[in-house]
Write a protein that holds these residues in place. Structure first.
Motif, PDB file in Angstrom:
ATOM      1  N   VAL A  20       0.696  -1.316  -0.025  1.00 33.42           N
ATOM      2  CA  VAL A  20       0.028  -0.127  -0.123  1.00 33.42           C
ATOM      3  C   VAL A  20       0.925   1.407   0.168  1.00 33.42           C
ATOM      4  CG1 VAL A  20      -1.724   1.239   1.372  1.00 33.42           C
ATOM      5  CG2 VAL A  20      -2.049  -1.017   1.126  1.00 33.42           C
ATOM      6  N   GLY A  21       1.891   1.370   0.891  1.00 31.08           N
ATOM      7  CA  GLY A  21       2.724   2.454   0.768  1.00 31.08           C
ATOM      8  C   GLY A  21       3.401   2.883  -0.295  1.00 31.08           C
ATOM      9  N   MET A  22       3.825   1.849  -1.248  1.00 30.87           N
ATOM     10  CA  MET A  22       4.562   1.912  -2.218  1.00 30.87           C
ATOM     11  C   MET A  22       3.414   2.468  -3.559  1.00 30.87           C
ATOM     12  SD  MET A  22       7.321  -0.903  -2.616  1.00 30.87           S
ATOM     13  CE  MET A  22       7.882  -0.276  -4.317  1.00 30.87           C
ATOM     14  N   SER A  23       2.328   1.907  -3.329  1.00 25.48           N
ATOM     15  CA  SER A  23       1.283   2.113  -4.332  1.00 25.48           C
ATOM     16  C   SER A  23       0.696   3.495  -4.124  1.00 25.48           C
ATOM     17  CB  SER A  23      -0.219   1.350  -3.980  1.00 25.48           C
ATOM     18  OG  SER A  23       0.381  -0.115  -4.130  1.00 25.48           O
ATOM     19  N   VAL A  24       0.866   4.070  -2.901  1.00 27.12           N
ATOM     20  CA  VAL A  24       0.449   5.504  -2.792  1.00 27.12           C
ATOM     21  C   VAL A  24       1.518   6.435  -3.263  1.00 27.12           C
ATOM     22  CG1 VAL A  24       0.083   7.192  -0.816  1.00 27.12           C
ATOM     23  CG2 VAL A  24      -1.022   5.132  -0.666  1.00 27.12           C
ATOM     24  N   THR A  25       2.529   6.190  -3.009  1.00 29.21           N
ATOM     25  CA  THR A  25       3.634   7.199  -3.440  1.00 29.21           C
ATOM     26  C   THR A  25       3.859   6.880  -4.922  1.00 29.21           C
ATOM     27  OG1 THR A  25       5.436   5.550  -3.042  1.00 29.21           O
ATOM     28  CG2 THR A  25       4.985   7.395  -1.389  1.00 29.21           C
ATOM     29  N   SER A  26       3.680   5.801  -5.523  1.00 29.51           N
ATOM     30  CA  SER A  26       3.782   5.706  -7.107  1.00 29.51           C
ATOM     31  C   SER A  26       2.708   6.182  -7.695  1.00 29.51           C
ATOM     32  CB  SER A  26       3.893   4.326  -7.281  1.00 29.51           C
ATOM     33  OG  SER A  26       3.988   4.005  -8.809  1.00 29.51           O
ATOM     34  N   ALA A  27       1.537   6.334  -6.965  1.00 28.73           N
ATOM     35  CA  ALA A  27       0.372   6.969  -7.747  1.00 28.73           C
ATOM     36  C   ALA A  27       0.191   8.486  -7.672  1.00 28.73           C
ATOM     37  CB  ALA A  27      -1.192   6.261  -7.130  1.00 28.73           C
ATOM     38  N   VAL A  28       0.856   8.720  -6.732  1.00 26.83           N
ATOM     39  CA  VAL A  28       1.030  10.452  -6.588  1.00 26.83           C
ATOM     40  C   VAL A  28       2.191  10.840  -7.587  1.00 26.83           C
ATOM     41  CG1 VAL A  28       1.728  12.242  -5.011  1.00 26.83           C
ATOM     42  CG2 VAL A  28       0.214  10.397  -4.141  1.00 26.83           C
ATOM     43  N   ASN A  29       3.269  10.083  -7.582  1.00 23.10           N
ATOM     44  CA  ASN A  29       4.225  10.183  -8.666  1.00 23.10           C
ATOM     45  C   ASN A  29       3.724  10.490  -9.976  1.00 23.10           C
ATOM     46  OD1 ASN A  29       6.506  10.316 -10.392  1.00 23.10           O
ATOM     47  ND2 ASN A  29       7.183   8.225  -9.877  1.00 23.10           N
ATOM     48  N   ALA A  30       2.672   9.358 -10.242  1.00 24.77           N
ATOM     49  CA  ALA A  30       1.997   9.674 -11.722  1.00 24.77           C
ATOM     50  C   ALA A  30       1.071  10.850 -11.648  1.00 24.77           C
ATOM     51  CB  ALA A  30       1.042   8.746 -11.821  1.00 24.77           C
ATOM     52  N   MET A  31       0.358  11.287 -10.467  1.00 26.49           N
ATOM     53  CA  MET A  31      -0.532  12.457 -10.577  1.00 26.49           C
ATOM     54  C   MET A  31       0.453  13.512 -10.926  1.00 26.49           C
ATOM     55  SD  MET A  31      -3.763  12.759  -7.973  1.00 26.49           S
ATOM     56  CE  MET A  31      -2.928  12.424  -6.472  1.00 26.49           C
ATOM     57  N   ALA A  32       1.642  13.657 -10.464  1.00 26.11           N
ATOM     58  CA  ALA A  32       2.646  14.925 -10.569  1.00 26.11           C
ATOM     59  C   ALA A  32       2.751  15.141 -12.148  1.00 26.11           C
ATOM     60  CB  ALA A  32       3.921  14.433  -9.915  1.00 26.11           C
TER      61      ALA A  32
END
Length: 666
Positions: free
Chosen positions: A161-173
């Motif tokens: 979950v932690g990596m999913s969150v940061t990876s998804a926010v990376n994409a949002m950037a």
């Protein structure tokens, strides 16, 4: 008129579940037969699946992909590639493995096939970032763009979950910066806003249930859209800062994007107010920078550079490096300004509402407050929203906390974005009060309200999307009553009520077509005049409803009457709402079914009469194409020998229900 230029990058995209099975075919489609398989230890399981599918076309493997694509790692992989005369690169993993494939392709012009295991989005960009001697540089070239990307949702299921969150926010950037890039255009704008909205919806669902396949599919879809944005326009302050922090100070890539994004948005907001308003709308919040921060916080993502290991003493150097090379950005870049941004990010401060982009709360028709007054009003709203959300912080159930927090943010955003007045708010309260007062044990006006606003159907669609191989579901409706009378096979649930006789021959199977015996099937419907029994107090006992059980062949048969279209109750608040917007209250003719069986998911659905009225304008938006069926006219002998004068109808249908192992448990 808006002038723009849009260039489409020619990648082949394959998206779905189980798409890994197509990888060898795709390699052969590229005209290749000697694959160098790239991966890293964390994705060994996924790499093994790809290796099995590729079989003997794999001539070598390199498992040393590293973060920030160090040049020395690329050179080692290049040696392996040349030693085995590879003619194709297949990369399994996140941004690090994709970066290595791009670096090799840039040096050799070999075709690439990428299987992402994160939501980085870099797999659909012609951009390569490499690190050498503590400095990260980027280059863009058509030779860098992967030829084929195979998105398999199953490859993201094991992502923590932690990596999913940061990876998804990376994409949002990527999506955020695409909206204010000089090359922004309507196509990319639509993709960017869709990516942001998908991610904002899916992240809370994923945090609440990490195995939620629908949420992971939405995040992967959003990553593709966001990556396409990144590859089509230039990036600004956010990506420059993250490259500096990653390449020079060796901070984790996705985590750095996650911490920095709300602060770069806040920095640029005074010069990009319209963009921030659109982002706020996609997020469902009054203010974009603080809303992004709140989304990250609620999802458990990192919020400070300090927790990533950056030294406070390095902030001035990072600011100087970030402004050393000119690049497009909505707001002028200054070393003191960037250092202040970084200090807020280092401390993990929640961004404040920028004066030039803050929405003001005012009475419609009155002049908008000027300057600092508008910012002050919006800041007060933001503080109030934050206080209410913070009041849920100690909720023991994380799902309850998330739902209430999101509800408050969306409600506050609705109020501020529509400038709701006191009289409008009071009218809404009165409406809800009257809705509650009219509810009884046989009338559920709140269910009716949910139905007519389409909310029930949205929940139904989301539920069914998790088991798409089953018969489509449909809304329960307000007329179901628990414990209908037990009904024997072949009995008549109409009990002599007037109407065209209908013989129903129903089968229940699982998704493999196997019969489901002893399934409990509740059936209910309206009479020929459009009324349910609970609406007719003169009737004695339940009529046109029953509980049947399937036999060993998963079959049940019963008599009833042909259903008719009918108006939902329109003598209460919901009816007044429909009248106010000139909507009719009619439902298309249908029969309700609720199917339950041990070891299987419950299915609530309806069958609609083909050719019936209001199929294209059902008042509760409940009609689905897969549920419109023939109620075939018949004359003469009936299946069970019952004597019928004149026309009768025949309904034959097979329902497919999911085993509990096929979908989320309830």
């Amino acid at each position: 008129m808006r002038n723009f230029v849009y260039t489409s990058h020619p990648s082949r995209i394959i998206f779905g579940t189980g798409t890994v099975s197509q990888v060898r075919d795709e390699v052969e489609r590229l005209g290749c037969s000697r694959v160098l398989l790239l991966s890293s230890p964390p994705v060994a399981k996924a790499a093994a699946q790809v290796r099995d599918v590729l079989g003997d076309v794999v001539v070598a493997e390199f498992e040393g992909a590293a973060m920030h694509t160090p040049v020395d790692v690329t050179e080692r992989a290049l040696d392996v590639l040349r030693e085995h005369s590879a003619d194709c690169l297949v990369a399994v993993g996140g941004g690090s493995t994709t970066g290595l494939a791009k670096a090799l392709a840039f040096r050799t012009d070999l075709p690439q096939l990428i299987l992402p295991t994160t939501y980085a989005g870099s797999e659909v960009t012609p951009v390569l970032g490499e690190t050498q001697n503590g400095r990260k540089t980027t280059v863009s070239s058509p030779a860098i763009l992967p030829e084929t990307v195979v998105y398999d949702v199953e490859f993201t299921r094991d992502l923590p979950v932690g990596m999913s969150v940061t990876s998804a926010v990376n994409a949002m950037a990527h999506a955020v910066e695409a909206l204010y890039a000089p090359q922004a255009n309507p196509v990319i704008d639509a993709m960017a806003l869709d990516a942001i909205a998908l991610t904002a919806r899916a992240l809370p669902a994923l945090v609440a249930e990490p195995s939620d396949t629908a949420a992971r599919a939405d995040l992967l879809h959003a990553a593709w859209l966001a990556g396409t944005c990144l590859g089509s326009v230039g990036m600004g302050l956010h990506h420059k800062l993250c490259h500096t922090l990653g390449g020079t100070f060796d901070l984790a890539h996705a985590e750095t994007h996650t911490v920095i994004l709300p602060h770069t948005m806040a920095y640029n907001a005074p010069a990009a107010g319209d963009v921030m308003s659109r982002i706020a709308g996609a997020l469902g919040v009054p203010d974009a920078p603080s809303g992004m921060f709140d989304l990250i916080t609620s999802a458990g993502g990192p919020t400070s550079l300090r927790e990533l290991g950056m030294a406070e003493a390095d902030l001035p150097q990072a600011a100087r490096l970030a402004v050393a090379t000119p690049y497009p950005n909505p707001r002028e870049l200054t070393s003191p300004g960037i250092e202040s941004l970084l200090r807020d990010a280092w401390e993990g401060r929640r961004p404040t509402v920028p004066a030039a982009s803050a929405p003001a709360t005012r009475t419609p028709g009155t002049p908008a407050p000027a300057g600092h007054e508008a910012a002050s009003d919006a800041s007060d709203v933001e503080r109030l929203t934050a206080q209410v959300v913070a009041s849920f912080a100690n909720a023991p159930d994380p799902r309850v906390r998330q739902l209430l927090s999101d509800l408050v943010r969306h409600l506050h955003h609705f109020v501020t974005s529509n400038d709701v007045t006191d009289s409008e708010w009071q009218h809404a309260i009165d409406f809800l009060t009257r809705t509650g007062q009219i509810c009884t044990s046989t009338r559920q006006e709140f269910v009716l309200l949910s139905d007519t606003l389409g909310v029930s159907s949205v929940v139904d669609l989301l539920t069914h999307s998790r088991t798409p191989q089953t018969t489509p579901s449909a809304v329960l409706g307000p007329f179901y009553t628990d414990g209908p009378p037990e009904t024997a096979q072949g009995a008549d649930i109409s009990q002599g009520v007037a109407g065209t006789p209908l013989w129903a021959d129903i089968r229940i199977t699982d998704t493999d077509g196997r019969p489901v015996p002893d399934a409990v099937v509740d059936v209910w419907q309206a009479n020929k005049d459009g009324f349910y029994d609970i609406q007719l107090p003169e009737l004695e006992g339940p009529v046109l409803r029953g509980r049947l059980r399937t036999d060993e062949q998963g079959r049940l048969r019963f008599w009833t009457i042909l259903p008719a279209e009918y108006p939902i109750p329109d003598d209460g608040p919901v009816g007044q709402m429909l009248q106010a917007v000139n909507r009719h209250p009619y439902r298309a003719p249908h029969v309700h079914f609720m199917i339950s069986a041990a070891g299987h998911q419950r299915l609530v659905t309806q069958l609609f009469v083909k050719g019936g009225h209001y199929l294209d304008s059902d008042s509760v938006f409940g009609v689905k194409d897969g549920l419109i069926v023939d109620f075939t006219p018949q004359v003469g002998p009936t299946p069970d020998g019952r004597a019928v004068d004149g026309e009768w109808r025949s309904l034959q249908f097979t329902f497919s229900i999911a085993r509990l192992a096929d979908g989320p448990a309830h």
